[in-house]
Design a protein around this motif. Structure first.
Motif, PDB file in Angstrom:
ATOM      1  N   GLY A 113       1.048  -1.279   0.020  1.00 33.94           N
ATOM      2  CA  GLY A 113       0.176   0.089  -0.014  1.00 33.94           C
ATOM      3  C   GLY A 113       0.864   1.143   0.071  1.00 33.94           C
ATOM      4  O   GLY A 113       2.229   1.214  -0.107  1.00 33.94           O
ATOM      5  N   PRO A 114       0.005   2.320   0.182  1.00 40.24           N
ATOM      6  CA  PRO A 114       0.904   3.786   0.100  1.00 40.24           C
ATOM      7  C   PRO A 114       1.799   3.902   1.495  1.00 40.24           C
ATOM      8  O   PRO A 114       1.555   3.163   2.355  1.00 40.24           O
ATOM      9  N   VAL A 115       2.825   4.473   1.232  1.00 40.32           N
ATOM     10  CA  VAL A 115       3.436   4.981   2.455  1.00 40.32           C
ATOM     11  C   VAL A 115       2.796   5.542   3.573  1.00 40.32           C
ATOM     12  O   VAL A 115       2.220   6.658   3.217  1.00 40.32           O
ATOM     13  N   VAL A 116       3.113   5.287   4.591  1.00 37.34           N
ATOM     14  CA  VAL A 116       2.518   6.161   5.741  1.00 37.34           C
ATOM     15  C   VAL A 116       3.332   7.292   6.306  1.00 37.34           C
ATOM     16  O   VAL A 116       4.465   7.184   6.365  1.00 37.34           O
ATOM     17  N   ALA A 117       2.659   8.562   6.221  1.00 38.69           N
ATOM     18  CA  ALA A 117       3.194   9.711   6.492  1.00 38.69           C
ATOM     19  C   ALA A 117       3.365   9.902   8.188  1.00 38.69           C
ATOM     20  O   ALA A 117       2.710   9.006   8.895  1.00 38.69           O
ATOM     21  N   PRO A 118       4.373  10.691   8.622  1.00 39.10           N
ATOM     22  CA  PRO A 118       4.504  10.655   9.937  1.00 39.10           C
ATOM     23  C   PRO A 118       3.455  11.452  10.778  1.00 39.10           C
ATOM     24  O   PRO A 118       3.394  11.042  12.175  1.00 39.10           O
ATOM     25  N   THR A 119       2.516  11.914  10.089  1.00 33.72           N
ATOM     26  CA  THR A 119       1.400  12.572  11.100  1.00 33.72           C
ATOM     27  C   THR A 119       0.109  11.674  10.520  1.00 33.72           C
ATOM     28  O   THR A 119      -0.995  12.225  10.740  1.00 33.72           O
ATOM     29  N   ALA A 120       0.138  10.616   9.731  1.00 31.88           N
ATOM     30  CA  ALA A 120      -1.000   9.978   9.396  1.00 31.88           C
ATOM     31  C   ALA A 120      -1.947   9.261  10.573  1.00 31.88           C
ATOM     32  O   ALA A 120      -1.302   9.222  11.671  1.00 31.88           O
ATOM     33  N   THR A 121      -3.292   9.197  10.247  1.00 32.32           N
ATOM     34  CA  THR A 121      -4.334   8.471  11.268  1.00 32.32           C
ATOM     35  C   THR A 121      -3.987   6.874  10.797  1.00 32.32           C
ATOM     36  O   THR A 121      -4.292   6.672   9.611  1.00 32.32           O
ATOM     37  N   VAL A 122      -3.750   6.053  11.673  1.00 35.02           N
ATOM     38  CA  VAL A 122      -3.652   4.917  11.060  1.00 35.02           C
ATOM     39  C   VAL A 122      -4.354   3.631  11.803  1.00 35.02           C
ATOM     40  O   VAL A 122      -4.903   4.212  13.022  1.00 35.02           O
ATOM     41  N   SER A 123      -4.731   2.742  11.298  1.00 36.86           N
ATOM     42  CA  SER A 123      -5.294   1.598  12.026  1.00 36.86           C
ATOM     43  C   SER A 123      -4.514   0.550  11.999  1.00 36.86           C
ATOM     44  O   SER A 123      -3.857  -0.269  10.987  1.00 36.86           O
ATOM     45  N   VAL A 124      -4.250  -0.198  13.234  1.00 31.63           N
ATOM     46  CA  VAL A 124      -3.180  -1.278  13.507  1.00 31.63           C
ATOM     47  C   VAL A 124      -3.627  -2.404  14.192  1.00 31.63           C
ATOM     48  O   VAL A 124      -4.583  -2.090  15.048  1.00 31.63           O
ATOM     49  N   CYS A 125      -3.097  -3.346  14.045  1.00 31.51           N
ATOM     50  CA  CYS A 125      -3.149  -4.563  15.205  1.00 31.51           C
ATOM     51  C   CYS A 125      -1.619  -4.445  15.876  1.00 31.51           C
ATOM     52  O   CYS A 125      -0.526  -4.263  14.953  1.00 31.51           O
ATOM     53  N   TYR A 126      -1.731  -4.613  16.915  1.00 35.66           N
ATOM     54  CA  TYR A 126      -0.316  -4.654  17.629  1.00 35.66           C
ATOM     55  C   TYR A 126      -0.304  -5.396  18.839  1.00 35.66           C
ATOM     56  O   TYR A 126      -1.385  -5.691  19.860  1.00 35.66           O
ATOM     57  N   GLU A 127       0.978  -5.874  19.383  1.00 33.22           N
ATOM     58  CA  GLU A 127       1.065  -6.679  20.634  1.00 33.22           C
ATOM     59  C   GLU A 127       2.535  -5.837  21.297  1.00 33.22           C
ATOM     60  O   GLU A 127       3.512  -5.760  20.611  1.00 33.22           O
ATOM     61  N   GLY A 128       2.244  -5.469  22.696  1.00 32.86           N
ATOM     62  CA  GLY A 128       3.354  -4.721  23.302  1.00 32.86           C
ATOM     63  C   GLY A 128       3.984  -5.836  24.350  1.00 32.86           C
ATOM     64  O   GLY A 128       2.881  -6.452  25.140  1.00 32.86           O
ATOM     65  N   VAL A 129       5.278  -5.859  24.393  1.00 36.24           N
ATOM     66  CA  VAL A 129       5.720  -6.990  25.309  1.00 36.24           C
ATOM     67  C   VAL A 129       6.996  -6.101  26.213  1.00 36.24           C
ATOM     68  O   VAL A 129       7.678  -5.219  25.455  1.00 36.24           O
ATOM     69  N   ASN A 130       6.893  -6.188  27.354  1.00 37.70           N
ATOM     70  CA  ASN A 130       7.988  -5.638  28.226  1.00 37.70           C
ATOM     71  C   ASN A 130       9.299  -6.557  28.026  1.00 37.70           C
ATOM     72  O   ASN A 130       9.454  -7.578  28.590  1.00 37.70           O
ATOM     73  N   GLY A 131      10.501  -5.813  27.871  1.00 39.79           N
ATOM     74  CA  GLY A 131      11.761  -6.585  27.800  1.00 39.79           C
ATOM     75  C   GLY A 131      12.312  -6.964  28.888  1.00 39.79           C
ATOM     76  O   GLY A 131      12.978  -7.909  29.137  1.00 39.79           O
ATOM     77  N   ARG A 132      11.849  -6.247  30.049  1.00 35.91           N
ATOM     78  CA  ARG A 132      12.544  -6.597  31.182  1.00 35.91           C
ATOM     79  C   ARG A 132      12.071  -7.878  31.892  1.00 35.91           C
ATOM     80  O   ARG A 132      12.687  -8.876  32.338  1.00 35.91           O
ATOM     81  N   ASP A 133      10.706  -8.638  31.526  1.00 30.30           N
ATOM     82  CA  ASP A 133      10.262  -9.666  31.989  1.00 30.30           C
ATOM     83  C   ASP A 133       9.529 -10.562  31.172  1.00 30.30           C
ATOM     84  O   ASP A 133       9.102 -11.598  31.303  1.00 30.30           O
ATOM     85  N   GLY A 134       9.508 -10.028  29.648  1.00 32.14           N
ATOM     86  CA  GLY A 134       8.779 -10.682  28.724  1.00 32.14           C
ATOM     87  C   GLY A 134       7.185 -10.656  28.758  1.00 32.14           C
ATOM     88  O   GLY A 134       6.640 -11.420  27.941  1.00 32.14           O
ATOM     89  N   SER A 135       6.695  -9.849  29.677  1.00 35.51           N
ATOM     90  CA  SER A 135       5.233 -10.022  29.855  1.00 35.51           C
ATOM     91  C   SER A 135       4.656  -9.148  28.659  1.00 35.51           C
ATOM     92  O   SER A 135       5.015  -8.227  28.178  1.00 35.51           O
ATOM     93  N   VAL A 136       3.473  -9.445  28.236  1.00 34.29           N
ATOM     94  CA  VAL A 136       2.610  -8.818  27.258  1.00 34.29           C
ATOM     95  C   VAL A 136       1.733  -7.736  28.221  1.00 34.29           C
ATOM     96  O   VAL A 136       1.030  -8.162  29.002  1.00 34.29           O
TER      97      VAL A 136
END
Length: 206
Positions: A113-136
């Motif tokens: 698709g098109p390149v995402v601009a730095p100020t774009a409004t986006v729809s995303v799926c994501y998962e965040g994990v803490n590197g300290r203990d591996g927890s989601v």
């Protein structure tokens, strides 16, 4: 980001979508920075909502994830990431404690698709994990719904991961504390100095 449901033991009560990328509007145990942006502090949260439409984030991990698409040795520990597909959630495996000295972004699968601009409004799926203990600590995959937000209202590391990518891409980022929450975010179990890892799929941008 500030989500009403967090996949770990963190409960954010009445907060709305997108805890890990935006400053918590429902409060933290640390003082919120001023509205002015800097390279070492997350941006003040703009409106973040659950994205509408047919897109969904797959909730189940792959039956056989195979070899990781990205393996990153850190200053301490390591992380291995396999991005999501149309039918499976990503897999983020941390050898804790994992930390990096500089934010690193990896395109796991390039979109068309098109390149995402730095100020774009986006729809995303994501998962965040803490590197300290591996927890989601946050996952739109576990909620089954994407999040929608403006990239000029998120922490710097999340913007660095998405801006310049193409819509449809799956991306991973390992961000230093300065690009996430340098003062920590206690409600998500994030401490000062924690390296954060995100696996992201960019669904749309406008």
């Amino acid at each position: 980001m500030n989500f009403s449901r967090v996949p770990s033991a963190v409960a954010l009560g009445a907060c709305t979508a997108a805890f890990a990328v935006t400053l918590s509007a429902c409060g933290s145990d640390t003082a919120a920075p001023s509205a002015s942006k800097s390279s070492t502090a997350p941006a003040v949260a703009s409106t973040v909502t659950q994205a509408a439409g047919p897109d969904a984030c797959p909730t189940a991990p792959p039956a056989n994830p195979g070899a990781p698409e990205w393996t990153l040795p850190g200053a301490t520990g390591s992380v291995a990431v396999t991005g999501s597909t149309d039918t499976s959630a990503p897999v983020v495996t941390v050898t804790a404690p994992f930390s990096v000295n500089a934010t690193q972004v990896q395109t796991l699968q390039a979109g068309t698709g098109p390149v995402v601009a730095p100020t774009a409004t986006v729809s995303v799926c994501y998962e965040g994990v803490n590197g300290r203990d591996g927890s989601v600590f946050d996952s739109s995959y576990q909620r089954g719904e994407p999040a929608e937000f403006s990239l000029d209202g998120v922490v710097p590391g999340f913007q660095k991961a998405i801006a310049g990518q193409k819509v449809g891409s799956t991306v991973a980022v390992a961000m230093v504390s300065a690009d996430g929450y340098p003062q920590g975010q206690p409600r998500a179990g994030i401490l000062p100095g924690d390296t954060l890892v995100f696996a992201i799929k960019i669904l749309s941008a406008s």
